[in-house]
Design a protein around this motif. Structure first.
Motif: not given
Length: 299
Positions: A31-34, A271-272, A199-203
Protein backbone atom coordinates in the motif's frame (compact mmCIF):
# COMPACT_ATOMS: atom_id res chain seq x y z
CA UNK A 1 12.20 31.73 10.02
CA UNK A 2 13.81 28.80 8.23
CA UNK A 3 15.72 27.80 11.36
CA UNK A 4 12.49 28.07 13.31
CA UNK A 5 10.78 25.73 10.85
CA UNK A 6 13.59 23.17 11.02
CA UNK A 7 13.62 23.53 14.81
CA UNK A 8 9.87 22.86 15.06
CA UNK A 9 10.13 19.84 12.79
CA UNK A 10 13.06 18.44 14.76
CA UNK A 11 11.23 18.93 18.05
CA UNK A 12 8.10 17.26 16.70
CA UNK A 13 10.14 14.35 15.34
CA UNK A 14 11.94 13.86 18.67
CA UNK A 15 8.79 14.22 20.73
CA UNK A 16 6.86 11.72 18.58
CA UNK A 17 9.69 9.43 17.49
CA UNK A 18 8.31 6.35 19.25
CA UNK A 19 4.85 6.71 17.73
CA UNK A 20 6.32 7.55 14.32
CA UNK A 21 8.69 4.57 14.46
CA UNK A 22 5.77 2.28 15.29
CA UNK A 23 3.71 3.61 12.38
CA UNK A 24 6.59 3.18 9.93
CA UNK A 25 7.51 -0.28 11.22
CA UNK A 26 3.95 -1.55 10.79
CA UNK A 27 3.38 -0.03 7.35
CA UNK A 28 2.09 -2.27 4.58
CA UNK A 29 4.82 -2.08 1.92
CA UNK A 30 2.44 -2.78 -0.96
CA UNK A 31 0.00 0.00 0.00
CA UNK A 32 2.88 2.36 0.75
CA UNK A 33 4.37 1.70 -2.69
CA UNK A 34 0.98 2.32 -4.30
CA UNK A 35 0.66 5.59 -2.37
CA UNK A 36 4.07 6.72 -3.66
CA UNK A 37 3.07 5.92 -7.25
CA UNK A 38 -0.18 7.85 -6.78
CA UNK A 39 1.79 10.73 -5.22
CA UNK A 40 4.02 10.90 -8.29
CA UNK A 41 0.91 10.80 -10.51
CA UNK A 42 -0.60 13.67 -8.51
CA UNK A 43 2.55 15.78 -8.89
CA UNK A 44 2.60 15.04 -12.62
CA UNK A 45 -0.95 16.38 -12.91
CA UNK A 46 0.18 19.48 -11.00
CA UNK A 47 3.01 19.76 -13.53
CA UNK A 48 0.43 19.78 -16.34
CA UNK A 49 -1.44 22.53 -14.50
CA UNK A 50 1.84 24.45 -14.30
CA UNK A 51 2.36 24.01 -18.05
CA UNK A 52 -1.20 25.22 -18.67
CA UNK A 53 -0.57 28.36 -16.63
CA UNK A 54 2.71 29.10 -18.43
CA UNK A 55 0.96 28.73 -21.80
CA UNK A 56 -1.72 31.16 -20.63
CA UNK A 57 0.97 33.82 -20.30
CA UNK A 58 1.95 33.50 -23.94
CA UNK A 59 4.76 30.95 -24.04
CA UNK A 60 4.51 28.11 -26.56
CA UNK A 61 7.11 25.76 -25.05
CA UNK A 62 5.93 22.14 -25.20
CA UNK A 63 3.94 20.60 -22.36
CA UNK A 64 6.64 17.96 -21.90
CA UNK A 65 9.38 20.55 -21.42
CA UNK A 66 7.33 22.56 -18.94
CA UNK A 67 6.06 19.54 -17.01
CA UNK A 68 9.50 17.93 -16.78
CA UNK A 69 10.99 21.24 -15.58
CA UNK A 70 8.38 21.41 -12.82
CA UNK A 71 9.07 17.80 -11.80
CA UNK A 72 12.85 18.17 -11.56
CA UNK A 73 12.44 21.34 -9.49
CA UNK A 74 10.82 19.54 -6.53
CA UNK A 75 14.00 19.51 -4.37
CA UNK A 76 14.13 23.31 -4.65
CA UNK A 77 11.19 23.75 -2.29
CA UNK A 78 13.32 22.47 0.59
CA UNK A 79 16.01 25.12 0.10
CA UNK A 80 15.51 28.40 2.00
CA UNK A 81 14.78 31.42 -0.14
CA UNK A 82 11.68 30.38 -2.11
CA UNK A 83 13.51 31.06 -5.39
CA UNK A 84 15.35 27.81 -6.01
CA UNK A 85 12.42 25.95 -7.55
CA UNK A 86 11.99 28.83 -10.01
CA UNK A 87 15.73 28.86 -10.75
CA UNK A 88 15.76 25.08 -11.32
CA UNK A 89 12.74 25.34 -13.62
CA UNK A 90 14.35 28.12 -15.65
CA UNK A 91 17.59 26.14 -15.92
CA UNK A 92 15.72 22.99 -16.98
CA UNK A 93 13.93 24.99 -19.69
CA UNK A 94 17.30 26.37 -20.83
CA UNK A 95 15.98 29.93 -20.34
CA UNK A 96 13.37 29.51 -23.08
CA UNK A 97 10.66 30.90 -20.79
CA UNK A 98 10.76 34.33 -19.18
CA UNK A 99 11.39 34.11 -15.46
CA UNK A 100 8.41 36.42 -14.89
CA UNK A 101 6.12 33.92 -16.62
CA UNK A 102 7.53 31.11 -14.48
CA UNK A 103 7.05 33.21 -11.36
CA UNK A 104 3.43 34.08 -12.06
CA UNK A 105 2.65 30.48 -13.01
CA UNK A 106 4.10 29.28 -9.70
CA UNK A 107 2.12 31.87 -7.75
CA UNK A 108 -1.10 30.88 -9.49
CA UNK A 109 -0.35 27.18 -8.94
CA UNK A 110 0.26 27.85 -5.23
CA UNK A 111 -3.15 29.53 -5.05
CA UNK A 112 -4.76 26.56 -6.80
CA UNK A 113 -2.98 24.10 -4.47
CA UNK A 114 -4.14 26.03 -1.41
CA UNK A 115 -7.75 25.97 -2.62
CA UNK A 116 -7.47 22.26 -3.38
CA UNK A 117 -6.16 21.32 0.07
CA UNK A 118 -8.68 23.51 1.89
CA UNK A 119 -11.46 21.99 -0.22
CA UNK A 120 -10.41 18.44 0.64
CA UNK A 121 -9.93 19.30 4.30
CA UNK A 122 -13.42 20.82 4.58
CA UNK A 123 -15.05 18.00 2.58
CA UNK A 124 -13.50 15.38 4.88
CA UNK A 125 -14.49 17.39 7.94
CA UNK A 126 -18.14 17.21 6.86
CA UNK A 127 -17.95 13.71 5.40
CA UNK A 128 -20.84 12.63 7.66
CA UNK A 129 -22.99 15.28 5.96
CA UNK A 130 -22.78 14.25 2.29
CA UNK A 131 -24.63 17.29 0.96
CA UNK A 132 -22.23 19.72 2.65
CA UNK A 133 -19.21 17.68 1.57
CA UNK A 134 -20.43 17.59 -2.05
CA UNK A 135 -21.21 21.31 -2.09
CA UNK A 136 -17.79 22.11 -0.60
CA UNK A 137 -16.10 19.96 -3.25
CA UNK A 138 -18.04 21.62 -6.08
CA UNK A 139 -17.32 25.10 -4.71
CA UNK A 140 -13.63 24.27 -4.41
CA UNK A 141 -13.48 22.88 -7.94
CA UNK A 142 -15.14 26.03 -9.29
CA UNK A 143 -12.70 28.23 -7.36
CA UNK A 144 -9.71 26.25 -8.70
CA UNK A 145 -11.04 26.51 -12.25
CA UNK A 146 -11.48 30.27 -11.93
CA UNK A 147 -7.91 30.58 -10.63
CA UNK A 148 -6.57 28.67 -13.65
CA UNK A 149 -8.53 30.51 -16.36
CA UNK A 150 -8.36 33.94 -14.70
CA UNK A 151 -7.12 36.47 -17.32
CA UNK A 152 -4.21 37.75 -15.26
CA UNK A 153 -2.56 39.52 -18.22
CA UNK A 154 -5.55 41.74 -19.02
CA UNK A 155 -6.19 42.60 -15.37
CA UNK A 156 -2.56 43.42 -14.67
CA UNK A 157 -2.29 45.48 -17.85
CA UNK A 158 -5.33 47.46 -16.76
CA UNK A 159 -4.37 47.94 -13.09
CA UNK A 160 -0.57 48.11 -13.28
CA UNK A 161 0.52 48.69 -16.89
CA UNK A 162 4.17 49.30 -16.02
CA UNK A 163 4.45 46.08 -14.04
CA UNK A 164 2.60 44.23 -16.80
CA UNK A 165 5.00 45.53 -19.44
CA UNK A 166 8.06 44.73 -17.33
CA UNK A 167 6.78 41.20 -16.68
CA UNK A 168 5.89 40.61 -20.31
CA UNK A 169 2.26 39.87 -19.49
CA UNK A 170 0.59 42.21 -21.98
CA UNK A 171 -2.61 40.97 -23.60
CA UNK A 172 -0.90 41.09 -26.98
CA UNK A 173 1.51 38.41 -25.79
CA UNK A 174 -0.98 36.39 -23.77
CA UNK A 175 -1.63 32.86 -24.93
CA UNK A 176 -4.92 31.13 -25.54
CA UNK A 177 -7.31 30.70 -22.64
CA UNK A 178 -6.66 27.23 -21.23
CA UNK A 179 -10.36 26.41 -21.44
CA UNK A 180 -12.81 25.61 -18.68
CA UNK A 181 -13.15 21.86 -19.48
CA UNK A 182 -9.36 21.37 -19.33
CA UNK A 183 -9.11 23.34 -16.07
CA UNK A 184 -11.96 21.35 -14.50
CA UNK A 185 -10.48 18.03 -15.65
CA UNK A 186 -6.97 18.74 -14.37
CA UNK A 187 -8.19 20.06 -11.01
CA UNK A 188 -10.62 17.17 -10.51
CA UNK A 189 -7.91 14.65 -11.43
CA UNK A 190 -5.44 16.40 -9.14
CA UNK A 191 -7.70 16.32 -6.08
CA UNK A 192 -8.87 12.76 -6.76
CA UNK A 193 -5.31 11.43 -7.14
CA UNK A 194 -4.15 13.39 -4.09
CA UNK A 195 -6.96 11.97 -1.97
CA UNK A 196 -6.31 8.43 -3.20
CA UNK A 197 -2.60 8.72 -2.39
CA UNK A 198 -3.27 10.12 1.09
CA UNK A 199 -5.85 7.46 1.84
CA UNK A 200 -3.41 4.72 0.82
CA UNK A 201 -0.87 6.17 3.26
CA UNK A 202 -3.42 5.94 6.07
CA UNK A 203 -4.40 2.41 5.08
CA UNK A 204 -0.72 1.43 4.91
CA UNK A 205 -0.35 2.41 8.57
CA UNK A 206 -3.01 -0.21 9.36
CA UNK A 207 -4.14 -0.55 12.95
CA UNK A 208 -1.67 2.15 13.98
CA UNK A 209 -4.40 4.68 13.13
CA UNK A 210 -7.89 3.90 14.50
CA UNK A 211 -10.54 3.72 11.77
CA UNK A 212 -12.68 6.37 13.45
CA UNK A 213 -9.77 8.83 13.51
CA UNK A 214 -8.68 8.56 9.87
CA UNK A 215 -11.05 11.12 8.35
CA UNK A 216 -10.58 13.86 10.99
CA UNK A 217 -6.81 13.29 11.00
CA UNK A 218 -6.61 13.56 7.20
CA UNK A 219 -8.82 16.66 7.29
CA UNK A 220 -6.46 18.27 9.81
CA UNK A 221 -3.43 17.34 7.72
CA UNK A 222 -4.90 18.87 4.55
CA UNK A 223 -5.73 22.10 6.37
CA UNK A 224 -2.23 22.04 7.87
CA UNK A 225 -0.75 21.67 4.37
CA UNK A 226 -2.70 24.76 3.29
CA UNK A 227 -1.20 26.65 6.23
CA UNK A 228 2.25 25.40 5.22
CA UNK A 229 1.79 26.72 1.67
CA UNK A 230 0.85 30.13 3.07
CA UNK A 231 3.91 30.16 5.37
CA UNK A 232 6.01 31.76 2.63
CA UNK A 233 9.29 32.37 4.54
CA UNK A 234 9.61 28.69 5.57
CA UNK A 235 10.70 26.15 2.91
CA UNK A 236 8.08 23.42 2.29
CA UNK A 237 6.19 24.60 5.38
CA UNK A 238 8.61 22.67 7.60
CA UNK A 239 7.18 22.49 11.12
CA UNK A 240 4.35 24.87 10.31
CA UNK A 241 2.35 22.16 8.54
CA UNK A 242 2.66 19.80 11.50
CA UNK A 243 1.92 22.46 14.11
CA UNK A 244 -1.12 23.73 12.18
CA UNK A 245 -2.43 20.19 11.71
CA UNK A 246 -2.13 19.46 15.43
CA UNK A 247 -3.74 22.74 16.44
CA UNK A 248 -6.59 22.50 13.95
CA UNK A 249 -7.14 18.84 14.81
CA UNK A 250 -7.50 19.63 18.50
CA UNK A 251 -9.84 22.50 17.67
CA UNK A 252 -12.04 20.66 15.17
CA UNK A 253 -12.08 17.25 16.81
CA UNK A 254 -11.24 17.34 20.54
CA UNK A 255 -11.17 13.52 20.70
CA UNK A 256 -8.00 13.45 18.60
CA UNK A 257 -4.68 13.48 20.42
CA UNK A 258 -2.04 15.95 19.27
CA UNK A 259 0.76 13.30 19.34
CA UNK A 260 -1.25 11.08 16.97
CA UNK A 261 -1.86 13.93 14.49
CA UNK A 262 1.78 15.00 14.63
CA UNK A 263 3.07 11.45 14.14
CA UNK A 264 0.78 10.94 11.12
CA UNK A 265 1.85 14.35 9.74
CA UNK A 266 5.47 13.26 10.07
CA UNK A 267 4.61 9.96 8.36
CA UNK A 268 3.29 12.01 5.43
CA UNK A 269 6.48 14.09 5.53
CA UNK A 270 8.53 10.88 5.28
CA UNK A 271 6.27 9.67 2.44
CA UNK A 272 6.83 12.95 0.58
CA UNK A 273 10.57 12.31 0.28
CA UNK A 274 10.39 9.23 -2.03
CA UNK A 275 7.57 10.94 -3.96
CA UNK A 276 9.77 13.98 -4.64
CA UNK A 277 12.72 11.74 -5.54
CA UNK A 278 10.50 9.80 -7.94
CA UNK A 279 9.22 13.05 -9.49
CA UNK A 280 12.76 14.32 -9.97
CA UNK A 281 13.80 11.09 -11.69
CA UNK A 282 10.67 11.12 -13.87
CA UNK A 283 11.33 14.72 -14.87
CA UNK A 284 14.93 13.91 -15.76
CA UNK A 285 13.81 10.92 -17.88
CA UNK A 286 11.23 13.05 -19.70
CA UNK A 287 13.86 15.71 -20.40
CA UNK A 288 16.29 13.11 -21.70
CA UNK A 289 13.60 11.53 -23.89
CA UNK A 290 12.68 14.89 -25.40
CA UNK A 291 16.32 15.65 -26.21
CA UNK A 292 16.72 12.25 -27.89
CA UNK A 293 13.59 12.83 -29.97
CA UNK A 294 14.75 16.34 -30.92
CA UNK A 295 18.16 15.00 -32.00
CA UNK A 296 16.50 12.37 -34.20
CA UNK A 297 14.09 14.89 -35.74
CA UNK A 298 15.98 18.20 -36.07
CA UNK A 299 14.13 21.15 -37.57
Amino acid sequence: MTLLGFGLLTWFAWHSHEELSRLIANCDIGLLTLSIILGIAFTFIQALLFATLVHKHGNQTSNQTLASAYLVSQPGKYIPGKVWSLAMQSFAMENRVRISHITFANIELAIVSTIQTITMGVALLYFDSPLIAILASIAGLIACTIAVVFPLASWLERLAPRLSSAAGLSTAQAGLNPGIPRAIGLNAASMTTNMAAAWCVLLAAGSGIPDADRLPILSSIYLGIAAGILALPIPAGLGVREAAAAGLGALLSPTLSAPMIISVSLLFRCWQIPVDIGCTVLGALLTRHEKVVDSQHPD
